[in-house]
Enzyme design. Sequence first.
Site, PDB file in Angstrom:
ATOM      1  N   ASP A  81       2.496   0.484   7.014  1.00 55.52           N
ATOM      2  CA  ASP A  81       1.869  -0.769   7.450  1.00 55.52           C
ATOM      3  C   ASP A  81       1.345  -1.625   6.313  1.00 55.52           C
ATOM      4  O   ASP A  81       1.383  -2.853   6.380  1.00 55.52           O
ATOM      5  CB  ASP A  81       0.722  -0.469   8.433  1.00 55.52           C
ATOM      6  CG  ASP A  81      -0.499   0.112   7.720  1.00 55.52           C
ATOM      7  OD1 ASP A  81      -0.336   1.152   7.038  1.00 55.52           O
ATOM      8  OD2 ASP A  81      -1.598  -0.449   7.848  1.00 55.52           O
ATOM      9  N   GLU A 133      -5.009  -6.203  -0.428  1.00 50.08           N
ATOM     10  CA  GLU A 133      -4.049  -5.375   0.306  1.00 50.08           C
ATOM     11  C   GLU A 133      -3.174  -6.230   1.224  1.00 50.08           C
ATOM     12  O   GLU A 133      -3.683  -7.047   1.999  1.00 50.08           O
ATOM     13  CB  GLU A 133      -4.752  -4.307   1.137  1.00 50.08           C
ATOM     14  CG  GLU A 133      -3.760  -3.330   1.776  1.00 50.08           C
ATOM     15  CD  GLU A 133      -4.425  -2.085   2.339  1.00 50.08           C
ATOM     16  OE1 GLU A 133      -3.729  -1.065   2.504  1.00 50.08           O
ATOM     17  OE2 GLU A 133      -5.647  -2.113   2.596  1.00 50.08           O
ATOM     18  N   ASP A 152      -0.775   1.906   2.025  1.00 52.18           N
ATOM     19  CA  ASP A 152      -0.818   3.362   2.088  1.00 52.18           C
ATOM     20  C   ASP A 152       0.516   3.905   2.586  1.00 52.18           C
ATOM     21  O   ASP A 152       1.510   3.185   2.658  1.00 52.18           O
ATOM     22  CB  ASP A 152      -1.981   3.827   2.970  1.00 52.18           C
ATOM     23  CG  ASP A 152      -1.957   3.139   4.338  1.00 52.18           C
ATOM     24  OD1 ASP A 152      -0.878   2.674   4.745  1.00 52.18           O
ATOM     25  OD2 ASP A 152      -3.025   3.076   4.998  1.00 52.18           O
ATOM     26  N   TYR A 201      -6.833   1.210  13.158  1.00 53.51           N
ATOM     27  CA  TYR A 201      -6.267   0.300  14.156  1.00 53.51           C
ATOM     28  C   TYR A 201      -6.837   0.592  15.533  1.00 53.51           C
ATOM     29  O   TYR A 201      -6.131   1.006  16.447  1.00 53.51           O
ATOM     30  CB  TYR A 201      -4.729   0.377  14.150  1.00 53.51           C
ATOM     31  CG  TYR A 201      -4.130  -0.253  12.914  1.00 53.51           C
ATOM     32  CD1 TYR A 201      -4.047  -1.639  12.784  1.00 53.51           C
ATOM     33  CD2 TYR A 201      -3.692   0.538  11.857  1.00 53.51           C
ATOM     34  CE1 TYR A 201      -3.528  -2.222  11.645  1.00 53.51           C
ATOM     35  CE2 TYR A 201      -3.175  -0.046  10.713  1.00 53.51           C
ATOM     36  CZ  TYR A 201      -3.091  -1.422  10.611  1.00 53.51           C
ATOM     37  OH  TYR A 201      -2.580  -2.003   9.470  1.00 53.51           O
TER      38      TYR A 201
END
Length: 483
Positions: free
Chosen positions: A80, A463, A83, A228
């Site tokens: 995603d 990120e 990571d 999430y």
Amino acid sequence: MGTKQVYWAITVVWLALFEGNMMLVKGDFNYKEALTKSLIFLEAQRSGKLPSNNRVPWRGDSALDDGKFANVNLVGGYYDAGDNVKYGLPMAFTVTTLSWAAIFYRSELKAAKELDNAHDAIRWGTDYFLKASSRHKRLYVEVGDAEDDHHCWAPPEHMKTKRTVKKIDSDTPGTEIAAETAAAMAASSIVFRSKDLKYARRLLNKAKLLFQMAKSHKGTYDGECPFYCSYSGYHDELMWAATWLYMATRKPMYMKYIKEETMSASVAEFSWDLKYAGAQILLTQLHFEGEKNLETFKNHGDSFICSVLPDSPYNQIKLSPGGFIHLRDGANTQYATGTSFLFTVYSDLLAKHKEKVTCGDKQFSSSHLLAFAKKQMDYILGKNPEGRSYMVGFGKNPPTQAHHRGASVPKLKKGEEVVCALSFSKWLLRDEPNPNELTGAIVGGPDRFDKFNDKRWDSPKTEPCTYVNSLAVGALAKLASLG
């Protein structure tokens, strides 16, 4: 008044009247380049066995045993963000929104020679979802131990963390993820219908089963928390999925469900967690095309527009001093790309059907919406107080320290092993540009005061996430088409 003065007066009036349209035609950036690079970033996020046409030279095969613990093949899909975990909810939203862009802006993507790359990006996700939903009344929704993963800074090709698997079923419901995956499969079935009918049918059949699963076993799945968590609940995903299933099938049963069983709401954002605005704009499209009794959804769609536009009397969304949408720290650029995408789509619908949006005593035209969408994308690409791009490898002074394991770790020497205990000081905290360019990644972006810190360890700002880019694709395709 002399002849020259008359001509000058007419010119000034003409410029004032058409300023909005002129600013849309004259592009401030190379949007085609930005579009191309936004799709390259998605290739950098691929998990599994990479294809021969891989355009990210520093990426390699990874996670080739995914699903082994559950005796199921879960190789493939997308990481995603920075990571090495595969989360089902944001991955499905990435595929749904990218599919929408490929449907609505098909001709624009084709003209930019990016339609095939968009199709490849969608299929990389749907191939994975077919595997993840291969067991009867079960959907695998996560691969990788998130906590373990966040204790080791290693590229996916060399990760040393557990590849545990999570699933939803009748005993462990997850309505949001099942419905979002159904939406992804339904939307992508439309994409592939003219290209691979057999594959499109497989996707649509799976979408129907997943939607039934989402309806039959209602409950919020918290297994992807704290990364999430679905704070908005599952009613938006059910409406979103039903809408895409209607778009894909035109079967009255889905429209009946939308009108009689879904719960709509007025919202001011569109994101991986909150899908109402997207569904409402799709239903507004159907309203314009003659579908009856969709006025409530159109009103809610208009409410989204009115809540966001800064000159609307119903404005709710505050902008930074530089004019950028800022809702939350951490992947904040998703709210700007999501708004830009919906505004470009709605702008085109308004133009096609000769409509305007009414916000109290004000009306807003198609060009007004498109101008706002353009402003948000231009901010990301470099028209901001910092005078820098927030897309890696694009424009002036782009980010060089994206918070991303693969991009920040140089190619390891033969036989070199990752030592997790030393990995953070060795690679995360190293104050130097990433050795690998994460081309096209739109990072989290500046704070609400337009300030940005290009440091790898400042993850809210640096990120990137797949859904930030998938939401940008449609808006960039539209802007590229304007020249």
